[in-house]
Design a protein around this motif. Sequence first.
Motif, PDB file in Angstrom:
ATOM      1  N   ARG A 119       0.819  -1.208   0.000  1.00  0.00           N
ATOM      2  CA  ARG A 119       0.000   0.000   0.000  1.00  0.00           C
ATOM      3  C   ARG A 119       0.856   1.263   0.000  1.00  0.00           C
ATOM      4  N   VAL A 120       2.030   1.216   0.667  1.00  0.00           N
ATOM      5  CA  VAL A 120       2.921   2.376   0.647  1.00  0.00           C
ATOM      6  C   VAL A 120       3.485   2.563  -0.756  1.00  0.00           C
ATOM      7  N   ALA A 121       3.874   1.474  -1.384  1.00  0.00           N
ATOM      8  CA  ALA A 121       4.396   1.561  -2.752  1.00  0.00           C
ATOM      9  C   ALA A 121       3.355   2.134  -3.706  1.00  0.00           C
ATOM     10  N   VAL A 122       2.111   1.695  -3.555  1.00  0.00           N
ATOM     11  CA  VAL A 122       1.050   2.130  -4.463  1.00  0.00           C
ATOM     12  C   VAL A 122       0.677   3.589  -4.218  1.00  0.00           C
ATOM     13  N   THR A 123       0.483   3.969  -2.957  1.00  0.00           N
ATOM     14  CA  THR A 123       0.042   5.339  -2.676  1.00  0.00           C
ATOM     15  C   THR A 123       1.120   6.368  -2.990  1.00  0.00           C
ATOM     16  N   THR A 124       2.372   6.056  -2.666  1.00  0.00           N
ATOM     17  CA  THR A 124       3.440   7.003  -2.982  1.00  0.00           C
ATOM     18  C   THR A 124       3.669   7.089  -4.490  1.00  0.00           C
ATOM     19  N   THR A 125       3.558   5.953  -5.175  1.00  0.00           N
ATOM     20  CA  THR A 125       3.717   5.972  -6.635  1.00  0.00           C
ATOM     21  C   THR A 125       2.572   6.728  -7.287  1.00  0.00           C
ATOM     22  N   ALA A 126       1.381   6.618  -6.708  1.00  0.00           N
ATOM     23  CA  ALA A 126       0.238   7.380  -7.228  1.00  0.00           C
ATOM     24  C   ALA A 126       0.525   8.869  -7.173  1.00  0.00           C
ATOM     25  N   GLY A 127       1.125   9.319  -6.073  1.00  0.00           N
ATOM     26  CA  GLY A 127       1.491  10.726  -5.979  1.00  0.00           C
ATOM     27  C   GLY A 127       2.602  11.098  -6.930  1.00  0.00           C
ATOM     28  N   ALA A 128       3.590  10.218  -7.060  1.00  0.00           N
ATOM     29  CA  ALA A 128       4.742  10.503  -7.919  1.00  0.00           C
ATOM     30  C   ALA A 128       4.366  10.560  -9.391  1.00  0.00           C
ATOM     31  N   THR A 129       3.349   9.788  -9.781  1.00  0.00           N
ATOM     32  CA  THR A 129       2.947   9.732 -11.191  1.00  0.00           C
ATOM     33  C   THR A 129       1.742  10.612 -11.491  1.00  0.00           C
ATOM     34  N   ALA A 130       1.371  11.458 -10.523  1.00  0.00           N
ATOM     35  CA  ALA A 130       0.248  12.386 -10.705  1.00  0.00           C
ATOM     36  C   ALA A 130      -1.049  11.656 -11.022  1.00  0.00           C
ATOM     37  N   TYR A 131      -1.271  10.527 -10.324  1.00  0.00           N
ATOM     38  CA  TYR A 131      -2.565   9.847 -10.444  1.00  0.00           C
ATOM     39  C   TYR A 131      -3.638  10.848 -10.017  1.00  0.00           C
ATOM     40  N   PRO A 132      -4.763  10.932 -10.732  1.00  0.00           N
ATOM     41  CA  PRO A 132      -5.777  11.961 -10.431  1.00  0.00           C
ATOM     42  C   PRO A 132      -6.114  12.049  -8.947  1.00  0.00           C
ATOM     43  N   ARG A 133      -5.919  13.222  -8.376  1.00  0.00           N
ATOM     44  CA  ARG A 133      -6.114  13.419  -6.943  1.00  0.00           C
ATOM     45  C   ARG A 133      -7.549  13.140  -6.512  1.00  0.00           C
ATOM     46  N   SER A 134      -8.504  13.601  -7.292  1.00  0.00           N
ATOM     47  CA  SER A 134      -9.903  13.410  -6.926  1.00  0.00           C
ATOM     48  C   SER A 134     -10.265  11.930  -6.910  1.00  0.00           C
ATOM     49  N   ARG A 135      -9.755  11.179  -7.881  1.00  0.00           N
ATOM     50  CA  ARG A 135     -10.036   9.745  -7.924  1.00  0.00           C
ATOM     51  C   ARG A 135      -9.346   9.031  -6.767  1.00  0.00           C
ATOM     52  N   PHE A 136      -8.130   9.438  -6.450  1.00  0.00           N
ATOM     53  CA  PHE A 136      -7.409   8.834  -5.331  1.00  0.00           C
ATOM     54  C   PHE A 136      -8.159   9.059  -4.023  1.00  0.00           C
ATOM     55  N   LEU A 137      -8.664  10.256  -3.813  1.00  0.00           N
ATOM     56  CA  LEU A 137      -9.436  10.560  -2.610  1.00  0.00           C
ATOM     57  C   LEU A 137     -10.662   9.662  -2.514  1.00  0.00           C
ATOM     58  N   LEU A 138     -11.359   9.499  -3.629  1.00  0.00           N
ATOM     59  CA  LEU A 138     -12.584   8.699  -3.639  1.00  0.00           C
ATOM     60  C   LEU A 138     -12.284   7.234  -3.336  1.00  0.00           C
ATOM     61  N   VAL A 139     -11.265   6.683  -3.982  1.00  0.00           N
ATOM     62  CA  VAL A 139     -10.939   5.267  -3.791  1.00  0.00           C
ATOM     63  C   VAL A 139     -10.461   5.001  -2.374  1.00  0.00           C
ATOM     64  N   THR A 140      -9.589   5.853  -1.866  1.00  0.00           N
ATOM     65  CA  THR A 140      -9.079   5.640  -0.503  1.00  0.00           C
ATOM     66  C   THR A 140     -10.154   5.890   0.542  1.00  0.00           C
ATOM     67  N   ALA A 141     -11.119   6.753   0.236  1.00  0.00           N
ATOM     68  CA  ALA A 141     -12.224   6.982   1.167  1.00  0.00           C
ATOM     69  C   ALA A 141     -13.080   5.727   1.315  1.00  0.00           C
ATOM     70  N   PHE A 142     -13.081   4.879   0.302  1.00  0.00           N
ATOM     71  CA  PHE A 142     -13.791   3.599   0.388  1.00  0.00           C
ATOM     72  C   PHE A 142     -12.888   2.505   0.944  1.00  0.00           C
ATOM     73  N   ALA A 143     -11.627   2.515   0.528  1.00  0.00           N
ATOM     74  CA  ALA A 143     -10.707   1.444   0.932  1.00  0.00           C
ATOM     75  C   ALA A 143     -10.409   1.469   2.424  1.00  0.00           C
ATOM     76  N   ALA A 144     -10.247   2.651   3.016  1.00  0.00           N
ATOM     77  CA  ALA A 144      -9.876   2.749   4.433  1.00  0.00           C
ATOM     78  C   ALA A 144     -10.926   2.129   5.355  1.00  0.00           C
TER      79      ALA A 144
END
Length: 206
Positions: A119-144
Motif C-alpha cells: 500500500r505504501v508503494a502504491v500510494t506514494t507511486t500514485a502521488g509521484a505519477t500524478a494519479y488523479p487526486r480526486s479519484r485517489f481521494l474517492l478510492v481511498t475513502a472507500f478502501a480505508a
Amino acid sequence: MIEHVAAVVASPWILPLLFVLCVVDGFLPPVPSESVLTALATLSVSGAGPHVAMLVPVAALGAFAGDQIAYRLGAQVPMERWPWFRSPRGRQRVRWVRAALRDRGTALILAARFVPVARVAVTTTAGATAYPRSRFLLVTAFAAPAWAGFCALLGLGAGTVLPLHPLAAAAVGVVAGALLGMLADRVIRLSRTRGRMRSRRAATRW
C-alpha cells in the motif's frame, strides 16, 4: 500478564494511539496497524477495551489520513530516495505499480490497502505519477473503512471463538490478519506476472 494488557487496552489514550498508528502506517511499512486493530477488536468482545463501533471509524480515519500523506510525499520526494525502493527489486516493483495504476488504478489501490508494504508503494507511486487526486481521494475513502471493518471482523471472529482466552484469541486474530495480507500480496504478484506475460505476447505480435 492479562491484567497488564487489560490496563493498557482500557487506557483513555488507546483510541488516539490507534489513530496515530494507522496514520503512520500509511507511509511507514513496518508499523503493524492491522495487528493492533485486530487485537483490540478481539479484546473488545470480552469488554476489555473500546467497543468495536469506536475502533473502526478511528482506524479508518487514520488510514485515510495516512494514505493522503503518502500520496503527498510521493508527489514531493523522488522515489529513489525512499529506502525500500532503492534495491533493484524495489525499482522493479515501482515500474510495475506505475503501469498498473494506468491500467487498473482503482482495483490496485483497493487491493494494496490490505498489504502493508504494497500500500505504501502504491500510494506514494500514485502521488509521484500524478494519479488523479480526486479519484485517489474517492478510492481511498472507500478502501480505508473497508480495511478497518475487515480487520475488526477478524478480531471479533477470533474473540467469539475463544471468548475465555482473550490473549489467545488476539493472537489468532493477528495471525489471520497477517495471512490476509499475504493472500492479498499473492494476488497482486499474480496480477503483476500476468501483466508481464500479456506485455510479452503483445510485443511478440509486433
